[in-house]
Scaffold this motif. Structure first.
Motif, PDB file in Angstrom:
ATOM      1  N   THR A   1       0.835  -1.208   0.000  1.00 18.43           N
ATOM      2  CA  THR A   1       0.000   0.000   0.000  1.00 18.43           C
ATOM      3  C   THR A   1       0.865   1.252   0.000  1.00 18.43           C
ATOM      4  O   THR A   1       0.576   2.225  -0.705  1.00 18.43           O
ATOM      5  CB  THR A   1      -0.920   0.005   1.234  1.00 18.43           C
ATOM      6  N   ASP A   2       1.935   1.221   0.789  1.00 23.13           N
ATOM      7  CA  ASP A   2       2.834   2.368   0.852  1.00 23.13           C
ATOM      8  C   ASP A   2       3.447   2.660  -0.518  1.00 23.13           C
ATOM      9  O   ASP A   2       3.625   3.819  -0.899  1.00 23.13           O
ATOM     10  CB  ASP A   2       3.935   2.087   1.872  1.00 23.13           C
ATOM     11  N   ALA A   3       3.754   1.596  -1.279  1.00 24.55           N
ATOM     12  CA  ALA A   3       4.333   1.783  -2.609  1.00 24.55           C
ATOM     13  C   ALA A   3       3.314   2.280  -3.621  1.00 24.55           C
ATOM     14  O   ALA A   3       3.656   2.995  -4.557  1.00 24.55           O
ATOM     15  CB  ALA A   3       4.942   0.467  -3.089  1.00 24.55           C
ATOM     16  N   LEU A   4       2.048   1.914  -3.418  1.00 21.22           N
ATOM     17  CA  LEU A   4       1.007   2.275  -4.381  1.00 21.22           C
ATOM     18  C   LEU A   4       0.387   3.643  -4.119  1.00 21.22           C
ATOM     19  O   LEU A   4      -0.048   4.321  -5.051  1.00 21.22           O
ATOM     20  CB  LEU A   4      -0.109   1.225  -4.368  1.00 21.22           C
ATOM     21  N   ALA A   5       0.335   4.034  -2.853  1.00 23.43           N
ATOM     22  CA  ALA A   5      -0.392   5.265  -2.503  1.00 23.43           C
ATOM     23  C   ALA A   5       0.325   6.497  -3.035  1.00 23.43           C
ATOM     24  O   ALA A   5       1.547   6.609  -2.930  1.00 23.43           O
ATOM     25  CB  ALA A   5      -0.548   5.366  -0.992  1.00 23.43           C
ATOM     26  N   PRO A   6      -0.397   7.454  -3.595  1.00 26.25           N
ATOM     27  CA  PRO A   6       0.225   8.687  -4.063  1.00 26.25           C
ATOM     28  C   PRO A   6       0.662   9.564  -2.893  1.00 26.25           C
ATOM     29  O   PRO A   6       0.191   9.401  -1.769  1.00 26.25           O
ATOM     30  CB  PRO A   6      -0.889   9.366  -4.869  1.00 26.25           C
ATOM     31  N   LYS A   7       1.547  10.471  -3.173  1.00 25.88           N
ATOM     32  CA  LYS A   7       2.004  11.404  -2.141  1.00 25.88           C
ATOM     33  C   LYS A   7       0.819  12.152  -1.533  1.00 25.88           C
ATOM     34  O   LYS A   7      -0.095  12.558  -2.241  1.00 25.88           O
ATOM     35  CB  LYS A   7       2.968  12.423  -2.751  1.00 25.88           C
ATOM     36  N   GLY A   8       0.893  12.328  -0.230  1.00 22.08           N
ATOM     37  CA  GLY A   8      -0.146  13.080   0.450  1.00 22.08           C
ATOM     38  C   GLY A   8      -1.399  12.284   0.742  1.00 22.08           C
ATOM     39  O   GLY A   8      -2.352  12.822   1.302  1.00 22.08           O
ATOM     40  N   ARG A   9      -1.417  10.973   0.383  1.00 25.56           N
ATOM     41  CA  ARG A   9      -2.633  10.169   0.621  1.00 25.56           C
ATOM     42  C   ARG A   9      -2.304   8.874   1.356  1.00 25.56           C
ATOM     43  O   ARG A   9      -3.130   7.953   1.380  1.00 25.56           O
ATOM     44  CB  ARG A   9      -3.301   9.831  -0.719  1.00 25.56           C
ATOM     45  N   THR A  10      -1.100   8.780   1.939  1.00 22.91           N
ATOM     46  CA  THR A  10      -0.662   7.519   2.536  1.00 22.91           C
ATOM     47  C   THR A  10      -1.549   7.088   3.701  1.00 22.91           C
ATOM     48  O   THR A  10      -1.972   5.934   3.783  1.00 22.91           O
ATOM     49  CB  THR A  10       0.797   7.636   3.022  1.00 22.91           C
ATOM     50  N   THR A  11      -1.828   7.991   4.619  1.00 19.93           N
ATOM     51  CA  THR A  11      -2.636   7.625   5.781  1.00 19.93           C
ATOM     52  C   THR A  11      -4.041   7.217   5.351  1.00 19.93           C
ATOM     53  O   THR A  11      -4.624   6.274   5.898  1.00 19.93           O
ATOM     54  CB  THR A  11      -2.709   8.800   6.773  1.00 19.93           C
ATOM     55  N   GLU A  12      -4.596   7.924   4.386  1.00 29.03           N
ATOM     56  CA  GLU A  12      -5.918   7.554   3.887  1.00 29.03           C
ATOM     57  C   GLU A  12      -5.885   6.164   3.264  1.00 29.03           C
ATOM     58  O   GLU A  12      -6.818   5.368   3.446  1.00 29.03           O
ATOM     59  CB  GLU A  12      -6.390   8.578   2.856  1.00 29.03           C
ATOM     60  N   ALA A  13      -4.806   5.857   2.534  1.00 29.93           N
ATOM     61  CA  ALA A  13      -4.689   4.526   1.933  1.00 29.93           C
ATOM     62  C   ALA A  13      -4.621   3.450   3.009  1.00 29.93           C
ATOM     63  O   ALA A  13      -5.250   2.394   2.898  1.00 29.93           O
ATOM     64  CB  ALA A  13      -3.447   4.472   1.048  1.00 29.93           C
ATOM     65  N   TYR A  14      -3.859   3.711   4.083  1.00 29.49           N
ATOM     66  CA  TYR A  14      -3.810   2.755   5.192  1.00 29.49           C
ATOM     67  C   TYR A  14      -5.207   2.565   5.806  1.00 29.49           C
ATOM     68  O   TYR A  14      -5.585   1.456   6.190  1.00 29.49           O
ATOM     69  CB  TYR A  14      -2.859   3.264   6.281  1.00 29.49           C
ATOM     70  N   ALA A  15      -5.947   3.647   5.902  1.00 29.72           N
ATOM     71  CA  ALA A  15      -7.284   3.569   6.483  1.00 29.72           C
ATOM     72  C   ALA A  15      -8.209   2.721   5.610  1.00 29.72           C
ATOM     73  O   ALA A  15      -9.048   1.968   6.123  1.00 29.72           O
ATOM     74  CB  ALA A  15      -7.864   4.971   6.657  1.00 29.72           C
ATOM     75  N   TRP A  16      -8.076   2.840   4.293  1.00 28.17           N
ATOM     76  CA  TRP A  16      -8.874   1.995   3.397  1.00 28.17           C
ATOM     77  C   TRP A  16      -8.494   0.525   3.563  1.00 28.17           C
ATOM     78  O   TRP A  16      -9.359  -0.361   3.481  1.00 28.17           O
ATOM     79  CB  TRP A  16      -8.681   2.432   1.947  1.00 28.17           C
ATOM     80  N   LEU A  17      -7.223   0.259   3.801  1.00 25.06           N
ATOM     81  CA  LEU A  17      -6.793  -1.119   4.042  1.00 25.06           C
ATOM     82  C   LEU A  17      -7.481  -1.670   5.292  1.00 25.06           C
ATOM     83  O   LEU A  17      -8.005  -2.791   5.284  1.00 25.06           O
ATOM     84  CB  LEU A  17      -5.266  -1.139   4.195  1.00 25.06           C
ATOM     85  N   ILE A  18      -7.486  -0.887   6.350  1.00 24.35           N
ATOM     86  CA  ILE A  18      -8.143  -1.310   7.589  1.00 24.35           C
ATOM     87  C   ILE A  18      -9.637  -1.529   7.358  1.00 24.35           C
ATOM     88  O   ILE A  18     -10.224  -2.515   7.833  1.00 24.35           O
ATOM     89  CB  ILE A  18      -7.917  -0.253   8.688  1.00 24.35           C
ATOM     90  N   LEU A  19     -10.256  -0.626   6.599  1.00 24.56           N
ATOM     91  CA  LEU A  19     -11.677  -0.760   6.311  1.00 24.56           C
ATOM     92  C   LEU A  19     -11.954  -2.011   5.497  1.00 24.56           C
ATOM     93  O   LEU A  19     -12.953  -2.709   5.739  1.00 24.56           O
ATOM     94  CB  LEU A  19     -12.179   0.477   5.562  1.00 24.56           C
ATOM     95  N   SER A  20     -11.100  -2.330   4.539  1.00 22.79           N
ATOM     96  CA  SER A  20     -11.310  -3.504   3.694  1.00 22.79           C
ATOM     97  C   SER A  20     -11.321  -4.782   4.519  1.00 22.79           C
ATOM     98  O   SER A  20     -12.192  -5.642   4.354  1.00 22.79           O
ATOM     99  CB  SER A  20     -10.227  -3.582   2.611  1.00 22.79           C
ATOM    100  N   ILE A  21     -10.354  -4.911   5.419  1.00 21.20           N
ATOM    101  CA  ILE A  21     -10.317  -6.098   6.274  1.00 21.20           C
ATOM    102  C   ILE A  21     -11.522  -6.120   7.204  1.00 21.20           C
ATOM    103  O   ILE A  21     -12.148  -7.171   7.416  1.00 21.20           O
ATOM    104  CB  ILE A  21      -9.004  -6.131   7.073  1.00 21.20           C
ATOM    105  N   GLY A  22     -11.881  -4.951   7.759  1.00 26.74           N
ATOM    106  CA  GLY A  22     -13.039  -4.885   8.648  1.00 26.74           C
ATOM    107  C   GLY A  22     -14.338  -5.210   7.947  1.00 26.74           C
ATOM    108  O   GLY A  22     -15.205  -5.909   8.502  1.00 26.74           O
TER     109      GLY A  22
END
Length: 422
Positions: free
Chosen positions: A337-358
């Motif tokens: 996710t860190d490699a895929l997420a664009p600059k300035g959106r990393t934390t949001e991308a991590y949050a989507w990962l958490i949401l997907s598993i949840g």
């Protein structure tokens, strides 16, 4: 004969070195404390509702609403952190979350189920996004990729403890006092833990990467195909976890051993912790994408023994294997996710990962509840979720790989140590 001495091997990474690094113990301890309400609040809400005269069904609904609201709000809070920093989001969120949890037993019983539901939903929406925030802090706190790799594994592996310690602590408080006290302690722990993180210098100083020019703006889209496929695959991981929790209850009922409902998930979480500790002690070769696929395949293989409908002891031992693989899957998913997420959106991308598993976990819980009367189908559902995750990852492996089109130009943060092998 060469006169040049061979390079000395890199020193072995120890968890003592990780925890001894500046701020690591504070951030990890504060995050674990602040996230204890994730494991405590749903149980405390359920116990409070039933103690207040509501049915188990109503209590279960309130508990589910808290968890669902917390999961759904993750990306919004992640994006707010990417725009305004961590402390500006963590502290107000923790204050509101704690206030609403304390208010629930004080006013919830007098306003009926509607007011109780509103308080619970508000509390879930305000739950501070500590997990995504901590993952975003590691690059600045631990510039050494090997230390960061170990910290991520330790962080991921200890998550399962929240869902062992949390419910046990609530049960003890409710038994010794009452569910209102359990809710108050839940609120206090969340507030103290969040403040410990949010007031730390790394969290206060943290700011996301920004684009240097407007021409790069189109790259800021988060919903690229590679990211979407990764998140879809992780819903399968969540399905397996949710189905396992219900399957453990079915096992407890079938064998008339109530403790199995807690022992089997505890064995799974213990396996997760052990897997994380082992995985984080060394640096692995190959890309994160390859490790993600291999660990997901092992996660699938770990569920297959359940198809034989094992006896309680064998079942408890069996779930420790996919538990050990889970930490590796999640850790590699964060690196990808860190490699895929664009600059300035990393934390949001991590949050989507958490949401997907949840979201997958909620779906797995619902499906497993529907299949609870069919032993083989119930036992097969965790493997089905893992198989879905593996199938999506295999289909997406070219896009997720370092040479895939979606990642072109993504390795551009040398100061943050973005190395594929960490």
């Amino acid at each position: 004969m060469s006169l040049t001495a061979p390079p000395a091997p890199a020193p072995r990474i120890t968890y003592g070195a990780v925890l001894g690094s500046p701020y690591v113990a504070r951030l990890l301890g504060g995050t674990l404390t602040g996230r204890l309400p994730n494991g405590m609040a749903p149980v405390a809400i359920l116990l409070w509702a039933t103690a207040s005269g509501s049915s188990i069904a109503v209590g279960g609904l309130l508990s589910a609403l808290y968890g669902l609201a917390s999961a759904l709000a993750q990306p919004v809070k992640g994006r707010l952190m990417d725009r305004h920093g961590q402390s500006a989001v963590h502290l107000p969120a923790a204050l509101l979350n704690s206030t609403l949890l304390v208010a629930l037993p004080l006013v919830g019983a007098y306003g009926g189920s509607g007011l109780a539901a509103a308080l619970v939903i508000g509390g879930g929406l305000a739950a501070p996004p500590l997990e995504a925030g901590l993952r975003a802090l590691w690059p600045s706190v631990l510039p050494d990729p090997r230390l960061r790799h170990a910290a991520l594994s330790l962080d991921t592996g200890t998550q399962g403890l929240l869902y062992i310690v949390g419910p046990l602590l609530v049960a003890a408080l409710a038994s010794a006092h009452n569910p209102a006290v359990a809710l108050a302690v839940t609120a206090a722990l969340g507030l103290v833990g969040t403040a410990t993180v949010a007031l730390s210098p790394p969290s206060r100083r943290w700011r996301p990467d920004r684009f240097e020019d407007q021409d790069a703006a189109p790259v800021r889209r988060l919903a690229i195909p590679a990211m979407t496929l990764l998140l879809v695959s992780l819903t399968g991981i969540g399905v397996a976890i949710g189905a396992m929790n219900v399957w453990s209850v079915s096992m407890a009922e079938h064998y008339e051993q109530d403790m199995l409902a807690g022992i089997i998930p505890a064995a799974f979480s213990a396996g997760s912790l052990a897997g994380g500790l082992i995985y984080g002690r060394r640096t692995w070769s190959g890309t994160a994408t390859r490790r993600l696929i291999v660990s997901t395949a092992a996660f699938l293989g770990g569920w297959l023994p359940l198809l034989a409908l094992p006896a309680p002891y064998a079942a408890t031992a069996a779930v420790a294997v996919p538990g050990a693989c889970l930490t590796i899957v999640v850790a590699c998913a964060y690196v990808t996710t860190d490699a895929l997420a664009p600059k300035g959106r990393t934390t949001e991308a991590y949050a989507w990962l958490i949401l997907s598993i949840g979201a997958g976990q909620a779906a797995g819980t619902a499906l497993a509840g529907h299949l609870a009367e069919q032993p083989l189908a119930s036992a097969a559902l965790p493997a089905a979720g893992a198989a879905f995750a593996l199938a999506v990852l295999l289909a997406a492996r070219q896009r997720l790989s370092p040479t895939g089109h979606p990642q072109r130009g993504r390795h551009r943060r040398p100061l943050r140590g973005r190395h594929e092998t960490h």
